[in-house]
Design a protein around this motif. Structure first.
Motif, short mmCIF file in Angstrom:
data_model
loop_
_atom_site.label_atom_id
_atom_site.label_comp_id
_atom_site.label_asym_id
_atom_site.label_seq_id
_atom_site.Cartn_x
_atom_site.Cartn_y
_atom_site.Cartn_z
N ALA A 1 9.76 -27.67 -3.56
CA ALA A 1 9.07 -27.90 -2.32
C ALA A 1 8.45 -26.66 -1.78
CB ALA A 1 9.97 -28.58 -1.17
N HIS A 2 8.78 -25.64 -2.48
CA HIS A 2 7.97 -24.26 -1.72
C HIS A 2 6.59 -24.00 -2.22
CE1 HIS A 2 9.93 -23.28 -5.78
NE2 HIS A 2 9.22 -22.39 -5.75
N VAL A 3 6.29 -24.80 -3.46
CA VAL A 3 4.90 -24.37 -3.51
C VAL A 3 3.97 -25.40 -3.26
CG1 VAL A 3 3.43 -24.38 -5.98
CG2 VAL A 3 5.74 -23.32 -6.00
N PRO A 4 3.00 -24.86 -2.51
CA PRO A 4 1.82 -25.67 -1.80
C PRO A 4 1.35 -26.57 -2.94
CG PRO A 4 1.73 -23.28 -0.76
CD PRO A 4 2.81 -23.42 -1.90
N PHE A 5 1.06 -27.79 -2.69
CA PHE A 5 0.41 -28.62 -3.70
C PHE A 5 -0.93 -29.54 -3.15
CE2 PHE A 5 0.45 -32.60 -6.47
CZ PHE A 5 0.86 -32.06 -7.40
N GLU A 6 -1.95 -29.32 -4.02
CA GLU A 6 -3.25 -29.85 -3.23
C GLU A 6 -3.81 -30.61 -4.14
OE1 GLU A 6 -7.36 -27.96 -1.76
OE2 GLU A 6 -5.71 -26.47 -2.65
N ALA B 1 6.01 -11.90 -8.36
CA ALA B 1 7.51 -11.93 -8.95
C ALA B 1 8.41 -11.80 -7.60
CB ALA B 1 7.97 -11.09 -9.90
N GLY B 2 9.47 -12.37 -7.47
CA GLY B 2 10.44 -12.17 -6.36
C GLY B 2 9.78 -12.83 -4.90
N VAL B 3 8.71 -13.39 -4.94
CA VAL B 3 8.38 -13.87 -3.50
C VAL B 3 8.09 -15.25 -3.57
CG1 VAL B 3 6.26 -13.71 -1.83
CG2 VAL B 3 7.12 -11.53 -3.11
N THR B 4 8.94 -15.89 -2.72
CA THR B 4 8.87 -17.43 -2.61
C THR B 4 7.66 -17.80 -1.56
OG1 THR B 4 11.06 -17.76 -2.62
CG2 THR B 4 9.93 -19.66 -1.76
N PRO B 5 6.61 -18.68 -2.02
CA PRO B 5 5.60 -18.99 -1.19
C PRO B 5 5.82 -19.77 0.02
CG PRO B 5 5.48 -20.03 -3.28
CD PRO B 5 6.63 -19.34 -3.26
N ARG B 6 5.05 -19.62 0.97
CA ARG B 6 5.28 -20.30 2.42
C ARG B 6 4.30 -21.44 2.39
NH1 ARG B 6 5.32 -14.98 5.23
NH2 ARG B 6 3.08 -15.47 5.31
N LYS B 7 4.53 -22.39 3.03
CA LYS B 7 3.88 -23.85 3.47
C LYS B 7 3.32 -23.33 4.66
CE LYS B 7 4.46 -27.66 0.93
NZ LYS B 7 3.55 -28.54 0.52
N VAL C 1 4.84 -19.17 -9.33
CA VAL C 1 3.49 -19.90 -8.84
C VAL C 1 3.44 -19.85 -7.43
CG1 VAL C 1 2.42 -22.38 -9.04
CG2 VAL C 1 3.52 -21.21 -11.07
N GLU C 2 2.41 -19.62 -6.92
CA GLU C 2 2.00 -19.71 -5.29
C GLU C 2 1.31 -20.96 -4.75
OE1 GLU C 2 0.38 -16.01 -4.19
OE2 GLU C 2 -1.38 -16.69 -4.42
N HIS C 3 0.78 -21.65 -5.84
CA HIS C 3 0.00 -22.77 -5.28
C HIS C 3 -0.38 -23.64 -6.29
CE1 HIS C 3 -3.76 -24.94 -4.03
NE2 HIS C 3 -3.19 -24.87 -2.88
N ALA C 4 -0.44 -24.98 -6.18
CA ALA C 4 -0.84 -25.80 -7.45
C ALA C 4 -2.02 -26.75 -6.91
CB ALA C 4 0.46 -26.56 -7.62
N ARG D 1 5.17 -32.20 -8.83
CA ARG D 1 5.58 -31.54 -7.53
C ARG D 1 7.25 -31.25 -7.66
NH1 ARG D 1 2.40 -35.89 -5.58
NH2 ARG D 1 0.82 -35.00 -4.06
N ASP D 2 7.89 -32.32 -8.66
CA ASP D 2 9.37 -32.24 -8.69
C ASP D 2 9.47 -30.95 -9.52
OD1 ASP D 2 10.07 -34.42 -7.60
OD2 ASP D 2 9.91 -35.60 -9.32
N ALA D 3 8.79 -30.54 -10.48
CA ALA D 3 9.09 -29.40 -11.37
C ALA D 3 8.62 -28.12 -10.63
CB ALA D 3 8.09 -29.49 -12.47
N LEU D 4 7.65 -27.97 -9.79
CA LEU D 4 7.38 -26.86 -8.94
C LEU D 4 8.21 -26.60 -7.80
CD1 LEU D 4 3.39 -27.43 -8.87
CD2 LEU D 4 4.52 -25.49 -10.09
#
Length: 144
Positions: free
Chosen positions: A93-98, A136-142, A68-71, A88-91
């Motif tokens: 801190a690395h997944v942007p949350f809007e 897959a294998g890529v951590t999203p950036r804030k 997941v790259e965004h929520a 937020r907890d499940a996703l």
């Protein structure tokens, strides 16, 4: 027999057909899935009865299946939504949350990018969650 945490065949098939940038809507029991989603999206009914299954019940095994790259969540118009804290907890801190206004959230769910819709029996208000599939294998950036 699958030993993987997610074993629902139609949901697995729908997720396999979705790719990077596709959206997955996990809808609460109040969401108008028949009129406010992409009509071409795979529709998965997991709303057995009120309260079963919840968005959290679907989110947990789904996170083991797709990156997941965004929520995005549906905002309540100012009041805090307890369900959002759990997402937020499940996703992580690395997944942007809007948080998105209700009607804007409906517009997002209607786009052709929404490939999978999972209807739950979650009775909490504003418990809808719209995930964007990452790579897959890529951590999203804030973004700053």
């Amino acid at each position: 027999m699958l030993t993987y945490a997610l074993i629902h065949p139609p949901l697995l098939a729908a997720l396999a057909a979705a790719g990077h940038g596709s959206r997955i809507l996990i809808a609460d029991g109040h969401f108008p899935c028949s009129t406010h989603t992409n009509p071409a999206a795979a529709m998965i009914h997991l709303n057995l009865r009120p309260g079963l299954l919840t968005v959290d019940d679907v989110l947990e095994p789904l996170l083991g299946a797709v990156p997941v790259e965004h929520a995005a969540v549906m905002g309540s118009g100012g009041d805090p939504v307890p369900a959002h804290d759990g997402y937020r907890d499940a996703l992580g801190a690395h997944v942007p949350f809007e948080e998105v206004e209700r009607f804007a959230f409906y517009d997002l769910a209607r786009t052709t990018d929404t490939a999978v819709v999972v209807a739950t029996g979650d009775q909490r208000q504003y418990a809808n969650l719209l995930l964007t599939v990452g790579v897959a294998g890529v951590t999203p950036r804030k973004e700053h």
